[in-house]
Design a protein around this motif. Structure first.
Motif, short mmCIF file in Angstrom:
data_model
loop_
_atom_site.label_atom_id
_atom_site.label_comp_id
_atom_site.label_asym_id
_atom_site.label_seq_id
_atom_site.Cartn_x
_atom_site.Cartn_y
_atom_site.Cartn_z
N ASN A 111 -1.21 4.24 -8.33
CA ASN A 111 -2.37 3.64 -7.67
C ASN A 111 -2.15 2.13 -7.59
O ASN A 111 -1.83 1.49 -8.56
CB ASN A 111 -3.67 3.99 -8.38
CG ASN A 111 -3.61 3.68 -9.86
OD1 ASN A 111 -2.58 3.81 -10.48
ND2 ASN A 111 -4.74 3.27 -10.42
N ASN A 130 -1.22 4.44 -2.01
CA ASN A 130 -2.25 5.15 -2.75
C ASN A 130 -3.31 4.12 -3.14
O ASN A 130 -3.09 3.30 -4.01
CB ASN A 130 -1.66 5.82 -3.99
CG ASN A 130 -2.72 6.46 -4.86
OD1 ASN A 130 -3.87 6.61 -4.47
ND2 ASN A 130 -2.33 6.85 -6.06
N ARG A 131 -4.43 4.19 -2.53
CA ARG A 131 -5.51 3.25 -2.83
C ARG A 131 -6.51 3.85 -3.82
O ARG A 131 -7.53 3.26 -4.11
CB ARG A 131 -6.23 2.85 -1.54
CG ARG A 131 -5.31 2.40 -0.43
CD ARG A 131 -5.29 0.91 -0.27
NE ARG A 131 -4.55 0.52 0.93
CZ ARG A 131 -3.34 0.00 0.90
NH1 ARG A 131 -2.73 -0.17 -0.25
NH2 ARG A 131 -2.72 -0.36 2.00
N GLY A 132 -6.20 5.03 -4.34
CA GLY A 132 -7.10 5.72 -5.26
C GLY A 132 -7.01 5.17 -6.67
O GLY A 132 -6.29 4.21 -6.96
N ASP A 133 -7.74 5.82 -7.57
CA ASP A 133 -7.81 5.38 -8.96
C ASP A 133 -6.72 6.00 -9.84
O ASP A 133 -6.50 5.52 -10.94
CB ASP A 133 -9.18 5.73 -9.56
CG ASP A 133 -10.31 4.94 -8.91
OD1 ASP A 133 -10.03 3.85 -8.38
OD2 ASP A 133 -11.46 5.43 -8.94
N THR A 134 -6.11 7.07 -9.38
CA THR A 134 -5.10 7.74 -10.19
C THR A 134 -3.81 7.91 -9.39
O THR A 134 -3.84 7.97 -8.16
CB THR A 134 -5.59 9.14 -10.64
OG1 THR A 134 -5.86 9.91 -9.46
CG2 THR A 134 -6.83 9.04 -11.50
N LEU A 149 -0.64 9.63 -7.57
CA LEU A 149 -0.45 10.88 -6.83
C LEU A 149 0.91 11.43 -7.20
O LEU A 149 1.93 10.76 -7.00
CB LEU A 149 -0.55 10.63 -5.32
CG LEU A 149 -1.87 10.05 -4.82
CD1 LEU A 149 -1.78 9.74 -3.33
CD2 LEU A 149 -3.00 11.03 -5.09
#
Length: 197
Positions: free
Chosen positions: A36, A59-63, A65
């Motif tokens: 992330n 990946n702009r998410g918190d976890t 990938l």
């Protein structure tokens, strides 16, 4: 999918670092982990000396990938091939997890790490050097081999003990009796004397 494949991820922070895989088959897919971050990771894939294919992943998410497809080759003529993966840009670590190789002998095989895999950072001289930034975690990758070795050792010990006990019993049955002859019973000797007289 929550984790890397078989805990085999390798990573580098070196721009221009390469991983070269020589394989035999009809196709290959490259999988990796995208941490992330707000920074995109750009990688290039050169198959059999052809023009590189550039791929951008973010990946702009918190976890992170995991087990993300980075590259898929077109169908190849069955035979030996070489894939060069290059970390082109990105301000954080570029992670490779595994390669999936299509072959005619079996539909798919996972490969990584492999004896035919070389990982090199970019160097000023252009010569391959060791990759100090590479990370590898393979704590669970050999669990099957360890368990097989332990079970094999236990079976060997059990068979050795059984063979030893069988040999000892057989030897005891073949050996002549080593017991001292019994002394005559004095009461029976006295009875014999009285009955003869």
């Amino acid at each position: 999918m929550s984790e890397e494949n078989d805990i085999t991820t390798h990573g580098t922070e070196g721009l221009g670092a390469t991983a070269t895989l020589r394989f035999s088959g009809t196709g290959i897919a490259v999988y990796g982990t995208i941490p992330n971050s707000t920074v995109s990771r750009v990688s290039a894939y050169t198959l059999d000396g052809s023009s590189p294919v550039t791929v951008t992943r973010s990946n702009r998410g918190d976890t992170p990938l995991y087990q993300q497809l980075f590259y898929q080759s077109p169908r190849l003529k069955d035979g030996n091939h070489t894939l060069i993966v290059t970390a082109v840009s990105g301000a954080s670590t570029f992670y490779l997890d595994y390669f999936r190789i299509n072959s005619t002998s079996s539909q798919e095989t996972n490969a990584f790490p492999s004896s035919s895999l070389s990982i090199f950072p970019a160097s000023a001289s252009g010569a391959p050097t060791t990759l100090p930034q590479a990370t590898s975690a393979s704590s669970g990758g050999h669990a099957g081999a360890i368990a097989g070795g332990v079970i094999g050792a236990l079976v060997f010990i059990a068979l050795a003990v059984a063979a030893f006990l069988w040999y000892r019993r057989r030897r005891a049955m073949r050996a002549p009796s080593r017991q001292a002859p019994l002394a005559p019973d004095p009461s029976k000797a006295l009875l014999r004397l009285l009955s003869t007289s």
